[in-house]
Design a protein around this motif. Sequence first.
Motif, PDB file in Angstrom:
ATOM      1  N   SER A   1     -20.382 -32.731  25.832  1.00 43.19           N
ATOM      2  CA  SER A   1     -21.444 -32.124  26.651  1.00 43.19           C
ATOM      3  C   SER A   1     -22.548 -31.525  25.791  1.00 43.19           C
ATOM      4  CB  SER A   1     -20.850 -31.029  27.551  1.00 43.19           C
ATOM      5  OG  SER A   1     -19.862 -31.547  28.408  1.00 43.19           O
ATOM      6  N   ASP A   2     -22.457 -31.741  24.472  1.00 45.53           N
ATOM      7  CA  ASP A   2     -23.430 -31.188  23.518  1.00 45.53           C
ATOM      8  C   ASP A   2     -23.394 -29.664  23.470  1.00 45.53           C
ATOM      9  OD1 ASP A   2     -24.624 -33.686  22.632  1.00 45.53           O
ATOM     10  OD2 ASP A   2     -25.443 -33.814  24.657  1.00 45.53           O
ATOM     11  N   MET A   3     -22.285 -29.068  23.898  1.00 42.70           N
ATOM     12  CA  MET A   3     -22.103 -27.617  23.796  1.00 42.70           C
ATOM     13  C   MET A   3     -21.299 -27.352  22.521  1.00 42.70           C
ATOM     14  SD  MET A   3     -21.221 -27.012  27.852  1.00 42.70           S
ATOM     15  CE  MET A   3     -21.055 -25.219  27.732  1.00 42.70           C
ATOM     16  N   LEU A   4     -21.955 -27.559  21.387  1.00 45.01           N
ATOM     17  CA  LEU A   4     -21.240 -27.556  20.111  1.00 45.01           C
ATOM     18  C   LEU A   4     -20.714 -26.178  19.737  1.00 45.01           C
ATOM     19  CD1 LEU A   4     -23.534 -29.964  18.061  1.00 45.01           C
ATOM     20  CD2 LEU A   4     -21.456 -30.491  19.351  1.00 45.01           C
ATOM     21  N   SER A   5     -21.462 -25.125  20.046  1.00 44.70           N
ATOM     22  CA  SER A   5     -20.992 -23.768  19.738  1.00 44.70           C
ATOM     23  C   SER A   5     -19.704 -23.469  20.504  1.00 44.70           C
ATOM     24  CB  SER A   5     -22.061 -22.738  20.105  1.00 44.70           C
ATOM     25  OG  SER A   5     -23.214 -22.916  19.316  1.00 44.70           O
ATOM     26  N   GLU A   6     -19.664 -23.879  21.768  1.00 46.44           N
ATOM     27  CA  GLU A   6     -18.473 -23.648  22.588  1.00 46.44           C
ATOM     28  C   GLU A   6     -17.294 -24.482  22.070  1.00 46.44           C
ATOM     29  OE1 GLU A   6     -21.473 -24.158  23.652  1.00 46.44           O
ATOM     30  OE2 GLU A   6     -21.986 -22.641  25.155  1.00 46.44           O
TER      31      GLU A   6
ATOM     32  N   ASN B   1     -24.460 -34.755  31.832  1.00 42.38           N
ATOM     33  CA  ASN B   1     -24.594 -33.737  30.787  1.00 42.38           C
ATOM     34  C   ASN B   1     -24.362 -34.291  29.376  1.00 42.38           C
ATOM     35  OD1 ASN B   1     -21.952 -34.198  31.356  1.00 42.38           O
ATOM     36  ND2 ASN B   1     -21.374 -32.060  31.651  1.00 42.38           N
ATOM     37  N   ALA B   2     -24.293 -35.617  29.232  1.00 38.74           N
ATOM     38  CA  ALA B   2     -24.190 -36.218  27.896  1.00 38.74           C
ATOM     39  C   ALA B   2     -25.601 -36.499  27.393  1.00 38.74           C
ATOM     40  CB  ALA B   2     -23.359 -37.490  27.952  1.00 38.74           C
ATOM     41  N   ARG B   3     -26.353 -35.441  27.153  1.00 36.91           N
ATOM     42  CA  ARG B   3     -27.785 -35.567  26.927  1.00 36.91           C
ATOM     43  C   ARG B   3     -28.118 -36.286  25.615  1.00 36.91           C
ATOM     44  NH1 ARG B   3     -30.341 -32.415  30.842  1.00 36.91           N
ATOM     45  NH2 ARG B   3     -32.325 -32.951  29.882  1.00 36.91           N
ATOM     46  N   SER B   4     -27.376 -36.025  24.559  1.00 37.97           N
ATOM     47  CA  SER B   4     -27.676 -36.669  23.272  1.00 37.97           C
ATOM     48  C   SER B   4     -27.510 -38.179  23.365  1.00 37.97           C
ATOM     49  CB  SER B   4     -26.765 -36.112  22.177  1.00 37.97           C
ATOM     50  OG  SER B   4     -27.115 -34.801  21.841  1.00 37.97           O
ATOM     51  N   LEU B   5     -26.406 -38.620  23.960  1.00 36.60           N
ATOM     52  CA  LEU B   5     -26.164 -40.055  24.082  1.00 36.60           C
ATOM     53  C   LEU B   5     -27.175 -40.700  25.026  1.00 36.60           C
ATOM     54  CD1 LEU B   5     -24.356 -42.354  23.144  1.00 36.60           C
ATOM     55  CD2 LEU B   5     -22.860 -41.907  25.093  1.00 36.60           C
ATOM     56  N   GLU B   6     -27.531 -39.986  26.089  1.00 30.88           N
ATOM     57  CA  GLU B   6     -28.556 -40.487  27.012  1.00 30.88           C
ATOM     58  C   GLU B   6     -29.881 -40.677  26.263  1.00 30.88           C
ATOM     59  OE1 GLU B   6     -29.844 -41.951  30.492  1.00 30.88           O
ATOM     60  OE2 GLU B   6     -28.094 -40.663  30.761  1.00 30.88           O
ATOM     61  N   ALA B   7     -30.229 -39.717  25.420  1.00 30.00           N
ATOM     62  CA  ALA B   7     -31.467 -39.829  24.635  1.00 30.00           C
ATOM     63  C   ALA B   7     -31.412 -41.035  23.708  1.00 30.00           C
ATOM     64  CB  ALA B   7     -31.687 -38.545  23.837  1.00 30.00           C
ATOM     65  N   GLU B   8     -30.260 -41.272  23.067  1.00 29.80           N
ATOM     66  CA  GLU B   8     -30.120 -42.421  22.181  1.00 29.80           C
ATOM     67  C   GLU B   8     -30.274 -43.722  22.946  1.00 29.80           C
ATOM     68  OE1 GLU B   8     -26.733 -42.408  19.588  1.00 29.80           O
ATOM     69  OE2 GLU B   8     -26.814 -40.227  19.350  1.00 29.80           O
TER      70      GLU B   8
ATOM     71  N   ASP C   1     -37.494 -35.826  27.094  1.00 34.25           N
ATOM     72  CA  ASP C   1     -36.995 -35.037  28.226  1.00 34.25           C
ATOM     73  C   ASP C   1     -35.522 -34.701  28.067  1.00 34.25           C
ATOM     74  OD1 ASP C   1     -39.486 -35.134  29.371  1.00 34.25           O
ATOM     75  OD2 ASP C   1     -39.014 -36.815  30.720  1.00 34.25           O
ATOM     76  N   TRP C   2     -34.740 -35.667  27.556  1.00 33.03           N
ATOM     77  CA  TRP C   2     -33.297 -35.428  27.394  1.00 33.03           C
ATOM     78  C   TRP C   2     -33.004 -34.524  26.198  1.00 33.03           C
ATOM     79  CZ3 TRP C   2     -29.674 -36.225  30.896  1.00 33.03           C
ATOM     80  CH2 TRP C   2     -29.912 -37.150  31.918  1.00 33.03           C
ATOM     81  N   LEU C   3     -33.830 -34.607  25.158  1.00 32.71           N
ATOM     82  CA  LEU C   3     -33.576 -33.811  23.950  1.00 32.71           C
ATOM     83  C   LEU C   3     -34.071 -32.375  24.065  1.00 32.71           C
ATOM     84  CD1 LEU C   3     -34.474 -36.252  21.014  1.00 32.71           C
ATOM     85  CD2 LEU C   3     -32.202 -35.579  21.810  1.00 32.71           C
ATOM     86  N   ASP C   4     -35.143 -32.149  24.807  1.00 31.76           N
ATOM     87  CA  ASP C   4     -35.786 -30.825  24.859  1.00 31.76           C
ATOM     88  C   ASP C   4     -34.826 -29.667  25.114  1.00 31.76           C
ATOM     89  OD1 ASP C   4     -38.429 -30.995  24.085  1.00 31.76           O
ATOM     90  OD2 ASP C   4     -39.096 -31.760  26.025  1.00 31.76           O
TER      91      ASP C   4
END
Length: 447
Positions: free
Chosen positions: A186-191, A369-376, A403-406
Amino acid sequence: MGVLLADSYCGTRLFQGAAAVTTSDLVGLRIKTMRRQRGLSQAQLAHPELSDSYVSLIESGKRTPTPAVLELLAQKLDCSLSYLLNGVTAEQMEDIELALGYARLALENGEVHEARTRYAELLADSNLTGLAAIRQDTEFGLALAAEACGDLDEAAGILKRLQGEELAPDRQVDVAVALCRVYRHSDMLSEAIAIGEEFLARSDRPAWSDGLVELGATLLQAYLYSGDLMRARQFSAEVLNAADMLGTLRATVAANWNAAVVAESTGHGEESLSFAERALAIQSENGPSRNSARIRVAVAAMMLRVRPGAVEEARQMLVRARQELAQTSAGALDRANTEVELARAEIISGNYHEAIRHGEAGQALMPSNARSLEAEAHLLVSRAHGALGDTERAEGSLRAVRDWLDPLPDSRRVASTWYAAAETAEFLGDTEGSVDAYQRALACAGL
Protein backbone atom coordinates in the motif's frame (compact mmCIF):
# COMPACT_ATOMS: atom_id res chain seq x y z
CA MET A 1 -19.80 -35.43 50.15
CA GLY A 2 -18.17 -36.96 47.05
CA VAL A 3 -14.48 -37.07 46.20
CA LEU A 4 -13.25 -33.77 44.77
CA LEU A 5 -11.31 -34.36 41.53
CA ALA A 6 -8.26 -32.24 40.67
CA ASP A 7 -8.98 -28.88 39.11
CA SER A 8 -7.26 -25.80 37.69
CA TYR A 9 -7.69 -22.25 38.94
CA CYS A 10 -7.27 -20.29 35.73
CA GLY A 11 -9.26 -19.98 32.55
CA THR A 12 -8.14 -18.75 29.15
CA ARG A 13 -9.23 -15.22 28.22
CA LEU A 14 -11.39 -15.16 25.11
CA PHE A 15 -11.77 -11.39 24.67
CA GLN A 16 -9.71 -8.42 25.78
CA GLY A 17 -10.90 -5.48 27.89
CA ALA A 18 -12.59 -4.84 31.22
CA ALA A 19 -15.49 -7.18 30.50
CA ALA A 20 -13.28 -10.08 29.42
CA VAL A 21 -14.91 -13.49 29.54
CA THR A 22 -12.93 -16.63 30.31
CA THR A 23 -13.35 -20.17 29.08
CA SER A 24 -14.24 -21.12 32.66
CA ASP A 25 -17.11 -18.61 32.70
CA LEU A 26 -18.61 -19.98 29.49
CA VAL A 27 -18.14 -23.65 30.40
CA GLY A 28 -19.73 -23.01 33.78
CA LEU A 29 -22.66 -21.20 32.20
CA ARG A 30 -23.29 -24.07 29.79
CA ILE A 31 -23.19 -26.63 32.60
CA LYS A 32 -25.62 -24.53 34.63
CA THR A 33 -27.97 -24.11 31.65
CA MET A 34 -27.95 -27.82 30.81
CA ARG A 35 -28.46 -28.80 34.47
CA ARG A 36 -31.53 -26.60 34.73
CA GLN A 37 -32.90 -27.90 31.44
CA ARG A 38 -32.56 -31.44 32.82
CA GLY A 39 -34.34 -30.41 36.05
CA LEU A 40 -31.37 -31.29 38.28
CA SER A 41 -30.08 -29.58 41.40
CA GLN A 42 -26.35 -29.02 41.92
CA ALA A 43 -26.33 -31.80 44.50
CA GLN A 44 -28.05 -34.23 42.12
CA LEU A 45 -25.59 -33.44 39.35
CA ALA A 46 -22.63 -33.81 41.70
CA HIS A 47 -23.60 -37.08 43.44
CA PRO A 48 -21.75 -39.33 43.98
CA GLU A 49 -18.40 -38.40 42.36
CA LEU A 50 -18.30 -34.67 43.12
CA SER A 51 -19.37 -32.26 45.82
CA ASP A 52 -22.24 -29.86 45.25
CA SER A 53 -19.97 -26.96 46.32
CA TYR A 54 -17.46 -27.96 43.62
CA VAL A 55 -20.21 -27.94 40.98
CA SER A 56 -21.24 -24.50 42.24
CA LEU A 57 -17.67 -23.21 41.83
CA ILE A 58 -17.53 -24.62 38.28
CA GLU A 59 -20.85 -23.04 37.32
CA SER A 60 -19.74 -19.65 38.66
CA GLY A 61 -16.48 -19.80 36.66
CA LYS A 62 -14.30 -19.94 39.78
CA ARG A 63 -12.92 -23.37 38.92
CA THR A 64 -11.85 -24.79 35.56
CA PRO A 65 -12.71 -28.50 35.53
CA THR A 66 -10.20 -31.03 34.29
CA PRO A 67 -10.96 -33.02 31.12
CA ALA A 68 -11.99 -35.99 33.27
CA VAL A 69 -14.51 -33.90 35.21
CA LEU A 70 -15.87 -32.34 32.03
CA GLU A 71 -16.35 -35.75 30.44
CA LEU A 72 -18.16 -36.96 33.58
CA LEU A 73 -20.48 -33.93 33.60
CA ALA A 74 -21.23 -34.35 29.88
CA GLN A 75 -22.33 -37.94 30.57
CA LYS A 76 -24.50 -36.88 33.50
CA LEU A 77 -26.10 -34.07 31.50
CA ASP A 78 -26.53 -36.28 28.42
CA CYS A 79 -24.81 -33.80 26.12
CA SER A 80 -21.59 -33.80 24.10
CA LEU A 81 -18.23 -32.82 25.53
CA SER A 82 -17.87 -30.54 22.49
CA TYR A 83 -20.93 -28.56 23.59
CA LEU A 84 -19.63 -27.97 27.12
CA LEU A 85 -16.21 -26.91 25.82
CA ASN A 86 -17.20 -24.83 22.82
CA GLY A 87 -20.92 -24.17 22.98
CA VAL A 88 -21.53 -26.23 19.86
CA THR A 89 -22.53 -29.81 19.32
CA ALA A 90 -20.21 -32.31 17.68
CA GLU A 91 -22.31 -32.03 14.51
CA GLN A 92 -22.10 -28.24 14.52
CA MET A 93 -18.34 -28.40 15.07
CA GLU A 94 -18.02 -30.75 12.11
CA ASP A 95 -20.02 -28.32 9.94
CA ILE A 96 -17.81 -25.39 11.02
CA GLU A 97 -14.59 -27.27 10.30
CA LEU A 98 -15.94 -28.39 6.94
CA ALA A 99 -16.92 -24.80 6.01
CA LEU A 100 -13.47 -23.56 7.05
CA GLY A 101 -11.85 -26.28 4.97
CA TYR A 102 -13.84 -25.27 1.89
CA ALA A 103 -12.86 -21.61 2.38
CA ARG A 104 -9.17 -22.53 2.65
CA LEU A 105 -9.39 -24.72 -0.44
CA ALA A 106 -11.03 -21.93 -2.44
CA LEU A 107 -8.23 -19.55 -1.44
CA GLU A 108 -5.50 -22.07 -2.28
CA ASN A 109 -7.09 -22.74 -5.69
CA GLY A 110 -7.17 -19.06 -6.60
CA GLU A 111 -10.94 -18.68 -6.23
CA VAL A 112 -10.35 -15.60 -4.11
CA HIS A 113 -13.82 -14.02 -4.31
CA GLU A 114 -15.49 -17.30 -3.37
CA ALA A 115 -13.02 -17.71 -0.51
CA ARG A 116 -13.81 -14.22 0.73
CA THR A 117 -17.54 -14.97 0.68
CA ARG A 118 -17.11 -18.30 2.49
CA TYR A 119 -14.93 -16.79 5.22
CA ALA A 120 -17.38 -13.91 5.72
CA GLU A 121 -20.36 -16.31 5.94
CA LEU A 122 -18.53 -18.43 8.49
CA LEU A 123 -17.75 -15.38 10.64
CA ALA A 124 -21.46 -14.54 10.67
CA ASP A 125 -22.14 -17.89 12.40
CA SER A 126 -22.90 -17.19 16.06
CA ASN A 127 -21.51 -20.61 16.96
CA LEU A 128 -17.99 -19.20 16.48
CA THR A 129 -18.35 -16.98 19.57
CA GLY A 130 -16.81 -19.49 21.94
CA LEU A 131 -14.33 -20.90 19.43
CA ALA A 132 -11.55 -18.33 19.73
CA ALA A 133 -8.88 -20.23 17.77
CA ILE A 134 -11.22 -21.14 14.91
CA ARG A 135 -12.61 -17.59 14.77
CA GLN A 136 -9.05 -16.22 14.57
CA ASP A 137 -8.19 -18.68 11.80
CA THR A 138 -11.31 -17.56 9.93
CA GLU A 139 -10.54 -13.86 10.34
CA PHE A 140 -6.96 -14.42 9.19
CA GLY A 141 -8.25 -16.30 6.15
CA LEU A 142 -10.66 -13.44 5.39
CA ALA A 143 -7.75 -10.97 5.58
CA LEU A 144 -5.73 -13.03 3.09
CA ALA A 145 -8.75 -13.32 0.79
CA ALA A 146 -9.36 -9.56 0.98
CA GLU A 147 -5.69 -8.94 0.16
CA ALA A 148 -5.93 -11.36 -2.78
CA CYS A 149 -9.03 -9.50 -4.02
CA GLY A 150 -7.09 -6.23 -3.91
CA ASP A 151 -8.85 -4.75 -0.87
CA LEU A 152 -5.71 -3.91 1.07
CA ASP A 153 -7.51 -1.55 3.45
CA GLU A 154 -9.91 -4.27 4.63
CA ALA A 155 -7.05 -6.75 4.97
CA ALA A 156 -5.04 -4.30 7.09
CA GLY A 157 -8.05 -3.57 9.31
CA ILE A 158 -8.66 -7.25 10.04
CA LEU A 159 -4.99 -7.93 10.71
CA LYS A 160 -4.68 -4.94 13.06
CA ARG A 161 -7.70 -6.19 15.00
CA LEU A 162 -6.19 -9.66 15.28
CA GLN A 163 -2.94 -8.15 16.59
CA GLY A 164 -4.90 -6.88 19.60
CA GLU A 165 -5.93 -10.39 20.63
CA GLU A 166 -4.11 -13.21 22.36
CA LEU A 167 -2.80 -15.39 19.54
CA ALA A 168 -0.78 -18.57 19.35
CA PRO A 169 2.94 -17.80 18.69
CA ASP A 170 2.88 -19.04 15.08
CA ARG A 171 -0.28 -17.04 14.35
CA GLN A 172 1.34 -13.91 15.83
CA VAL A 173 4.15 -14.25 13.28
CA ASP A 174 1.72 -14.95 10.41
CA VAL A 175 -0.30 -11.83 11.23
CA ALA A 176 2.83 -9.65 11.49
CA VAL A 177 4.14 -10.92 8.13
CA ALA A 178 0.82 -10.33 6.39
CA LEU A 179 0.33 -6.86 7.88
CA CYS A 180 3.89 -5.78 7.05
CA ARG A 181 3.37 -7.03 3.49
CA VAL A 182 -0.01 -5.31 3.08
CA TYR A 183 1.39 -2.00 4.32
CA ARG A 184 4.37 -2.31 1.97
CA HIS A 185 2.12 -3.00 -1.02
CA SER A 186 0.00 0.00 0.00
CA ASP A 187 3.12 2.21 -0.10
CA MET A 188 2.78 2.78 3.66
CA LEU A 189 6.46 2.08 4.20
CA SER A 190 6.77 3.71 7.63
CA GLU A 191 3.91 1.55 8.91
CA ALA A 192 5.39 -1.60 7.34
CA ILE A 193 8.77 -0.92 8.95
CA ALA A 194 7.18 -0.19 12.33
CA ILE A 195 5.26 -3.50 12.27
CA GLY A 196 8.37 -5.53 11.44
CA GLU A 197 10.71 -3.73 13.83
CA GLU A 198 8.31 -3.76 16.77
CA PHE A 199 7.66 -7.49 16.44
CA LEU A 200 11.31 -8.46 16.01
CA ALA A 201 12.32 -6.26 18.97
CA ARG A 202 9.81 -7.82 21.37
CA SER A 203 11.34 -9.41 24.44
CA ASP A 204 8.87 -12.30 24.20
CA ARG A 205 9.21 -12.90 20.49
CA PRO A 206 9.67 -16.54 19.41
CA ALA A 207 13.07 -17.85 18.38
CA TRP A 208 14.04 -17.49 14.72
CA SER A 209 11.78 -19.59 12.53
CA ASP A 210 10.71 -19.76 8.89
CA GLY A 211 7.94 -17.29 9.66
CA LEU A 212 10.30 -14.80 11.31
CA VAL A 213 12.77 -15.06 8.44
CA GLU A 214 9.88 -14.29 6.08
CA LEU A 215 8.98 -11.29 8.26
CA GLY A 216 12.61 -10.21 8.09
CA ALA A 217 12.56 -10.48 4.29
CA THR A 218 9.38 -8.41 4.11
CA LEU A 219 10.88 -5.77 6.39
CA LEU A 220 14.06 -5.75 4.30
CA GLN A 221 12.01 -4.94 1.18
CA ALA A 222 10.43 -2.02 3.04
CA TYR A 223 13.90 -0.72 4.00
CA LEU A 224 15.01 -0.89 0.38
CA TYR A 225 11.88 0.80 -0.97
CA SER A 226 12.28 3.58 1.58
CA GLY A 227 15.89 4.10 0.52
CA ASP A 228 17.51 3.04 3.82
CA LEU A 229 20.25 1.00 2.15
CA MET A 230 22.57 1.02 5.16
CA ARG A 231 19.93 -0.49 7.44
CA ALA A 232 18.98 -2.93 4.68
CA ARG A 233 22.55 -4.20 4.36
CA GLN A 234 22.95 -4.57 8.13
CA PHE A 235 19.63 -6.31 8.57
CA SER A 236 20.21 -8.58 5.57
CA ALA A 237 23.26 -10.05 7.29
CA GLU A 238 21.18 -10.79 10.41
CA VAL A 239 18.45 -12.51 8.39
CA LEU A 240 21.01 -14.49 6.38
CA ASN A 241 22.64 -15.77 9.58
CA ALA A 242 19.25 -16.82 10.94
CA ALA A 243 18.41 -18.62 7.69
CA ASP A 244 21.74 -20.44 7.68
CA MET A 245 21.12 -21.55 11.25
CA LEU A 246 17.66 -22.91 10.38
CA GLY A 247 18.62 -24.56 7.09
CA THR A 248 14.98 -25.05 6.07
CA LEU A 249 13.53 -24.63 2.57
CA ARG A 250 11.63 -21.46 3.36
CA ALA A 251 14.55 -19.84 5.15
CA THR A 252 17.05 -20.85 2.45
CA VAL A 253 14.90 -19.35 -0.30
CA ALA A 254 14.44 -16.17 1.72
CA ALA A 255 18.18 -15.96 2.41
CA ASN A 256 19.13 -16.24 -1.25
CA TRP A 257 16.46 -13.76 -2.28
CA ASN A 258 17.59 -11.29 0.39
CA ALA A 259 21.15 -11.61 -0.87
CA ALA A 260 19.94 -10.96 -4.43
CA VAL A 261 18.04 -7.81 -3.48
CA VAL A 262 20.92 -6.38 -1.47
CA ALA A 263 23.46 -7.23 -4.18
CA GLU A 264 21.40 -5.40 -6.81
CA SER A 265 20.88 -2.39 -4.54
CA THR A 266 24.68 -2.09 -4.12
CA GLY A 267 25.36 -2.32 -7.84
CA HIS A 268 26.33 -6.00 -8.14
CA GLY A 269 23.84 -6.93 -10.85
CA GLU A 270 25.17 -10.30 -12.07
CA GLU A 271 25.75 -11.45 -8.50
CA SER A 272 22.17 -10.50 -7.65
CA LEU A 273 20.84 -12.61 -10.55
CA SER A 274 22.91 -15.58 -9.40
CA PHE A 275 21.35 -15.43 -5.92
CA ALA A 276 17.86 -14.86 -7.35
CA GLU A 277 18.05 -17.77 -9.79
CA ARG A 278 19.23 -20.04 -6.97
CA ALA A 279 16.24 -19.00 -4.84
CA LEU A 280 13.89 -19.71 -7.76
CA ALA A 281 15.42 -23.13 -8.43
CA ILE A 282 15.05 -24.20 -4.79
CA GLN A 283 11.52 -22.85 -4.54
CA SER A 284 10.38 -24.41 -7.83
CA GLU A 285 11.58 -27.86 -6.81
CA ASN A 286 10.07 -27.90 -3.35
CA GLY A 287 7.59 -25.09 -2.68
CA PRO A 288 4.01 -24.07 -3.54
CA SER A 289 3.43 -22.93 -7.13
CA ARG A 290 2.10 -19.55 -5.98
CA ASN A 291 5.38 -18.67 -4.30
CA SER A 292 7.35 -20.04 -7.25
CA ALA A 293 5.37 -17.79 -9.60
CA ARG A 294 5.97 -14.74 -7.41
CA ILE A 295 9.71 -15.35 -7.35
CA ARG A 296 9.67 -16.03 -11.10
CA VAL A 297 8.14 -12.59 -11.70
CA ALA A 298 10.71 -10.96 -9.41
CA VAL A 299 13.64 -12.75 -11.11
CA ALA A 300 12.33 -11.75 -14.55
CA ALA A 301 11.98 -8.12 -13.42
CA MET A 302 15.54 -8.20 -12.07
CA MET A 303 16.75 -9.70 -15.34
CA LEU A 304 15.13 -6.87 -17.32
CA ARG A 305 17.01 -4.35 -15.16
CA VAL A 306 20.36 -6.12 -14.98
CA ARG A 307 20.53 -8.04 -18.27
CA PRO A 308 18.18 -6.36 -20.79
CA GLY A 309 19.72 -8.41 -23.61
CA ALA A 310 17.99 -11.46 -22.12
CA VAL A 311 14.57 -9.85 -22.62
CA GLU A 312 13.08 -12.88 -24.42
CA GLU A 313 14.07 -15.21 -21.58
CA ALA A 314 12.54 -12.78 -19.07
CA ARG A 315 9.35 -12.48 -21.13
CA GLN A 316 8.94 -16.28 -21.25
CA MET A 317 9.39 -16.43 -17.47
CA LEU A 318 6.67 -13.80 -17.04
CA VAL A 319 4.26 -15.62 -19.36
CA ARG A 320 4.78 -18.82 -17.40
CA ALA A 321 4.33 -17.00 -14.09
CA ARG A 322 1.09 -15.43 -15.31
CA GLN A 323 -0.27 -18.91 -16.10
CA GLU A 324 0.82 -20.22 -12.69
CA LEU A 325 -0.70 -17.26 -10.81
CA ALA A 326 -4.03 -17.76 -12.58
CA GLN A 327 -4.24 -21.25 -11.09
CA THR A 328 -3.39 -20.28 -7.50
CA SER A 329 -4.64 -18.00 -4.74
CA ALA A 330 -2.52 -15.13 -6.07
CA GLY A 331 -4.08 -11.75 -5.48
CA ALA A 332 -4.89 -8.96 -7.88
CA LEU A 333 -1.65 -7.18 -7.00
CA ASP A 334 0.52 -10.16 -7.98
CA ARG A 335 -1.29 -10.49 -11.30
CA ALA A 336 -1.16 -6.72 -11.92
CA ASN A 337 2.58 -6.67 -11.22
CA THR A 338 3.11 -9.48 -13.74
CA GLU A 339 1.29 -7.51 -16.44
CA VAL A 340 3.36 -4.41 -15.68
CA GLU A 341 6.61 -6.36 -16.02
CA LEU A 342 5.36 -7.87 -19.29
CA ALA A 343 4.71 -4.32 -20.52
CA ARG A 344 8.29 -3.42 -19.59
CA ALA A 345 9.62 -6.46 -21.47
CA GLU A 346 7.62 -5.56 -24.59
CA ILE A 347 8.93 -1.99 -24.55
CA ILE A 348 12.50 -3.27 -24.42
CA SER A 349 11.64 -5.57 -27.36
CA GLY A 350 10.05 -2.71 -29.30
CA ASN A 351 6.57 -4.30 -29.26
CA TYR A 352 4.75 -1.12 -28.23
CA HIS A 353 1.17 -2.21 -28.97
CA GLU A 354 1.71 -5.29 -26.79
CA ALA A 355 3.25 -3.09 -24.09
CA ILE A 356 0.12 -0.93 -24.05
CA ARG A 357 -2.11 -4.00 -23.83
CA HIS A 358 -0.22 -5.41 -20.86
CA GLY A 359 0.06 -2.02 -19.14
CA GLU A 360 -3.69 -1.42 -19.39
CA ALA A 361 -4.38 -5.00 -18.23
CA GLY A 362 -2.26 -4.27 -15.16
CA GLN A 363 -4.16 -1.06 -14.50
CA ALA A 364 -7.48 -2.95 -14.65
CA LEU A 365 -6.28 -5.41 -12.00
CA MET A 366 -4.65 -2.83 -9.74
CA PRO A 367 -5.90 -2.28 -6.17
CA SER A 368 -6.75 1.39 -5.68
CA ASN A 369 -4.10 1.94 -3.01
CA ALA A 370 -1.17 0.40 -4.93
CA ARG A 371 -0.20 3.86 -6.10
CA SER A 372 3.48 3.25 -6.95
CA LEU A 373 2.72 0.28 -9.18
CA GLU A 374 -0.20 2.14 -10.77
CA ALA A 375 2.18 5.01 -11.58
CA GLU A 376 4.67 2.59 -13.14
CA ALA A 377 1.93 1.08 -15.31
CA HIS A 378 0.87 4.50 -16.59
CA LEU A 379 4.52 5.42 -17.19
CA LEU A 380 5.10 2.35 -19.37
CA VAL A 381 1.89 3.00 -21.32
CA SER A 382 3.02 6.61 -21.82
CA ARG A 383 6.39 5.49 -23.17
CA ALA A 384 4.76 3.03 -25.57
CA HIS A 385 2.33 5.66 -26.90
CA GLY A 386 5.23 8.09 -27.27
CA ALA A 387 7.28 5.53 -29.22
CA LEU A 388 4.29 5.05 -31.56
CA GLY A 389 4.06 8.81 -32.10
CA ASP A 390 0.75 9.19 -30.25
CA THR A 391 1.81 12.25 -28.25
CA GLU A 392 -1.65 13.09 -26.95
CA ARG A 393 -2.18 9.70 -25.30
CA ALA A 394 1.40 9.63 -24.10
CA GLU A 395 0.96 12.97 -22.35
CA GLY A 396 -2.37 11.85 -20.86
CA SER A 397 -0.76 8.76 -19.34
CA LEU A 398 2.16 10.84 -18.07
CA ARG A 399 -0.25 13.21 -16.29
CA ALA A 400 -1.75 10.14 -14.62
CA VAL A 401 1.74 9.17 -13.41
CA ARG A 402 2.02 12.51 -11.60
CA ASP A 403 -1.47 12.16 -10.14
CA TRP A 404 -0.65 8.74 -8.67
CA LEU A 405 2.77 9.79 -7.34
CA ASP A 406 1.82 13.17 -5.82
CA PRO A 407 0.23 11.86 -2.57
CA LEU A 408 3.01 9.38 -1.84
CA PRO A 409 5.67 9.99 0.83
CA ASP A 410 9.30 10.20 -0.28
CA SER A 411 10.96 6.85 -0.93
CA ARG A 412 13.59 5.33 -3.15
CA ARG A 413 10.95 3.65 -5.31
CA VAL A 414 8.97 6.87 -5.77
CA ALA A 415 12.18 8.78 -6.60
CA SER A 416 13.00 6.21 -9.28
CA THR A 417 9.54 6.56 -10.85
CA TRP A 418 9.77 10.38 -10.81
CA TYR A 419 13.15 10.15 -12.54
CA ALA A 420 11.71 7.84 -15.23
CA ALA A 421 8.76 10.24 -15.64
CA ALA A 422 11.23 13.09 -16.15
CA GLU A 423 13.02 11.16 -18.90
CA THR A 424 9.68 10.38 -20.58
CA ALA A 425 8.58 14.03 -20.42
CA GLU A 426 11.90 15.05 -21.94
CA PHE A 427 11.40 12.53 -24.76
CA LEU A 428 7.94 14.01 -25.42
CA GLY A 429 9.37 17.51 -25.59
CA ASP A 430 7.78 18.68 -22.32
CA THR A 431 10.77 20.61 -20.92
CA GLU A 432 8.88 22.22 -18.05
CA GLY A 433 7.31 18.92 -16.98
CA SER A 434 10.67 17.20 -17.26
CA VAL A 435 12.40 19.73 -15.00
CA ASP A 436 9.60 19.48 -12.44
CA ALA A 437 9.80 15.67 -12.39
CA TYR A 438 13.60 15.76 -12.03
CA GLN A 439 13.22 18.11 -9.06
CA ARG A 440 10.64 15.80 -7.48
CA ALA A 441 12.99 12.84 -7.97
CA LEU A 442 15.83 14.73 -6.25
CA ALA A 443 13.56 15.78 -3.38
CA CYS A 444 12.43 12.18 -2.87
CA ALA A 445 16.05 11.10 -2.76
CA GLY A 446 16.78 13.76 -0.14
CA LEU A 447 18.97 15.85 -2.43
